[in-house]
Design a protein around this motif. Structure first.
Motif, PDB file in Angstrom:
ATOM      1  N   VAL A 117       0.751  -1.604   0.259  1.00  0.00           N
ATOM      2  CA  VAL A 117      -0.150   0.087   0.340  1.00  0.00           C
ATOM      3  C   VAL A 117       1.195   0.988  -0.031  1.00  0.00           C
ATOM      4  O   VAL A 117       0.425   2.240  -0.528  1.00  0.00           O
ATOM      5  CB  VAL A 117      -0.813  -0.091   1.422  1.00  0.00           C
ATOM      6  N   GLY A 118       1.691   1.604   0.640  1.00  0.00           N
ATOM      7  CA  GLY A 118       2.795   2.448   0.730  1.00  0.00           C
ATOM      8  C   GLY A 118       2.630   3.700   1.374  1.00  0.00           C
ATOM      9  O   GLY A 118       3.003   4.543   1.792  1.00  0.00           O
ATOM     10  N   SER A 119       1.134   3.157   2.175  1.00  0.00           N
ATOM     11  CA  SER A 119       0.958   4.050   3.617  1.00  0.00           C
ATOM     12  C   SER A 119       1.843   4.668   4.357  1.00  0.00           C
ATOM     13  O   SER A 119       2.920   3.464   4.984  1.00  0.00           O
ATOM     14  CB  SER A 119      -0.487   3.647   4.063  1.00  0.00           C
ATOM     15  N   GLN A 120       1.701   5.458   5.022  1.00  0.00           N
ATOM     16  CA  GLN A 120       2.679   5.412   6.373  1.00  0.00           C
ATOM     17  C   GLN A 120       2.437   5.925   7.796  1.00  0.00           C
ATOM     18  O   GLN A 120       2.721   7.073   8.553  1.00  0.00           O
ATOM     19  CB  GLN A 120       4.022   7.031   6.097  1.00  0.00           C
ATOM     20  N   TYR A 121       0.947   5.487   8.155  1.00  0.00           N
ATOM     21  CA  TYR A 121       0.337   5.408   9.270  1.00  0.00           C
ATOM     22  C   TYR A 121       1.532   5.082  10.445  1.00  0.00           C
ATOM     23  O   TYR A 121       2.321   3.790  10.783  1.00  0.00           O
ATOM     24  CB  TYR A 121      -1.299   4.803   9.001  1.00  0.00           C
ATOM     25  N   GLU A 122       1.100   5.824  11.848  1.00  0.00           N
ATOM     26  CA  GLU A 122       1.617   5.210  12.664  1.00  0.00           C
ATOM     27  C   GLU A 122       1.788   3.739  12.912  1.00  0.00           C
ATOM     28  O   GLU A 122       0.253   3.781  13.288  1.00  0.00           O
ATOM     29  CB  GLU A 122       1.450   5.913  13.461  1.00  0.00           C
ATOM     30  N   LEU A 123       2.215   3.151  13.070  1.00  0.00           N
ATOM     31  CA  LEU A 123       1.598   1.410  13.545  1.00  0.00           C
ATOM     32  C   LEU A 123       2.196   0.825  14.540  1.00  0.00           C
ATOM     33  O   LEU A 123       3.589   0.959  14.981  1.00  0.00           O
ATOM     34  CB  LEU A 123       2.069   0.611  12.070  1.00  0.00           C
ATOM     35  N   VAL A 124       1.571   0.275  15.515  1.00  0.00           N
ATOM     36  CA  VAL A 124       1.443  -0.401  16.529  1.00  0.00           C
ATOM     37  C   VAL A 124       1.548  -1.764  16.858  1.00  0.00           C
ATOM     38  O   VAL A 124       0.059  -2.655  16.266  1.00  0.00           O
ATOM     39  CB  VAL A 124       1.306   0.451  17.864  1.00  0.00           C
ATOM     40  N   GLU A 125       3.188  -2.666  16.442  1.00  0.00           N
ATOM     41  CA  GLU A 125       2.475  -4.238  16.961  1.00  0.00           C
ATOM     42  C   GLU A 125       2.022  -4.806  17.934  1.00  0.00           C
ATOM     43  O   GLU A 125       2.371  -4.897  19.417  1.00  0.00           O
ATOM     44  CB  GLU A 125       3.547  -4.571  16.089  1.00  0.00           C
ATOM     45  N   ILE A 126       0.536  -4.748  18.601  1.00  0.00           N
ATOM     46  CA  ILE A 126      -0.263  -5.183  19.608  1.00  0.00           C
ATOM     47  C   ILE A 126      -0.311  -6.448  19.783  1.00  0.00           C
ATOM     48  O   ILE A 126      -0.521  -7.474  20.501  1.00  0.00           O
ATOM     49  CB  ILE A 126      -1.528  -4.164  19.681  1.00  0.00           C
ATOM     50  N   THR A 127       0.174  -7.261  18.223  1.00  0.00           N
ATOM     51  CA  THR A 127       0.186  -8.916  18.355  1.00  0.00           C
ATOM     52  C   THR A 127       1.055  -9.027  17.355  1.00  0.00           C
ATOM     53  O   THR A 127       1.624  -8.020  16.531  1.00  0.00           O
ATOM     54  CB  THR A 127      -1.244  -9.865  18.281  1.00  0.00           C
TER      55      THR A 127
END
Length: 294
Positions: A52-62
């Motif tokens: 997708v190439g988006s740049q959202y902040e991503l928190v790996e909760i699992t």
């Protein structure tokens, strides 16, 4: 509803296809990466980076496929540990300012996130995962999400990519059907490639014009885009073909559930069952009509 005083979060912890569907529509209603945070997994991160190439902040909760949503294949200990880890993170990081969107309606959503003072929003299940998620986000943002029907072949394809694999073995294409498909396309001088993410079909590699073994997601996606038609079970690559606007043919079970299928799959008839393609005598006529090869 005003979003100025809200912190928006989207939970994406199901699978590769789900992450692709979710991220592609989030880009339509939240074009700026700071508008929403993704609560996801390593799978979500791969889709965001490689596809997708988006740049959202991503928190790996699992870590990967959420065990809480895979009760049949996950151990009770793993599920309880995941619930504990997610709820501990939620207690520390979420507050009454947070709005949390989910990919699907499920009691599990409340098990993971209830009691944190956050506003929880889930889609209402009707007949399409695409439309249900879109309606949820459209209702909150006031913006429209557009999903065209999946494309159908408009002319004779010069190359086809077949992926017989599926994460759920029950959805995989059987060897007799794979043989019938290979024979059909070879008899019509169509270039045929075999995608084999799990190296399950290595012994068949020489029977195809091209063979793609295990690879990273970006390479697999690039291989898909080299071809004019994709054939496979309902899996990530069916949704990836839809995302790239590549005509596809989905092979489904006897009693298919089209809820997760790309828009238009059922209405346009771009699917066949295993029984449709098991009969080598009947298969040519069916595919000829669909692929304009008659």
């Amino acid at each position: 509803m005003s979003q100025n005083n809200k912190r928006l979060n989207y939970v994406s912890i199901l699978g590769f296809g789900d992450a692709l569907v979710s991220l592609s529509m989030l880009q339509q209603v939240f074009p700026e990466p700071q508008q929403i945070r993704i609560l996801g997994s390593s799978i979500t991160a791969q889709i965001q980076t490689a596809i997708v190439g988006s740049q959202y902040e991503l928190v790996e909760i699992t870590q990967a496929h959420a065990k809480t949503f895979s009760i049949r294949t996950s151990g009770l200990g793993d599920i309880l540990n995941e619930v504990y880890q997610v709820r501990r993170w939620s207690r520390q990081k979420l507050s009454g300012r947070d709005v949390v969107f989910f990919e699907s309606p499920s009691l599990r959503n409340k098990i993971l996130f209830s009691g944190m003072g956050t506003k929880l929003i889930s889609p209402q299940r009707t007949d399409s995962a695409y439309r249900d998620r879109a309606k949820m986000l459209e209702s909150y943002t006031g913006k429209s999400i557009y999903f065209p029907d999946c494309p159908l072949p408009e002319k004779r394809p010069e190359s086809v990519l077949i992926n017989p694999s599926a994460r759920d073995p029950a959805r995989a294409i059987s060897l007799p059907v794979l043989h019938n498909l290979r024979t059909y396309f070879q008899d019509r001088n169509v270039n045929i490639a075999l995608m084999d993410p799990g190296a399950t079909y290595q012994t068949l590699a020489t029977q195809f014009d091209e063979y793609y073994g295990p690879s990273d997601l970006a390479t697999a996606a690039a291989n898909l885009r080299r071809h004019q038609l994709y054939i496979g079970p309902d899996s990530l690559f069916t949704h990836l073909a839809y995302y790239y606007r590549i005509p596809s043919l989905t092979l489904v079970n006897v009693n298919p559930d089209f809820y997760f299928a790309p828009p238009g799959t059922k209405q346009q008839g771009n699917y066949f069952s295993e029984a449709d393609l098991l009969d080598a005598m009947q298969l040519p006529a069916k595919l000829d009509r669909f692929l304009h090869l008659s």
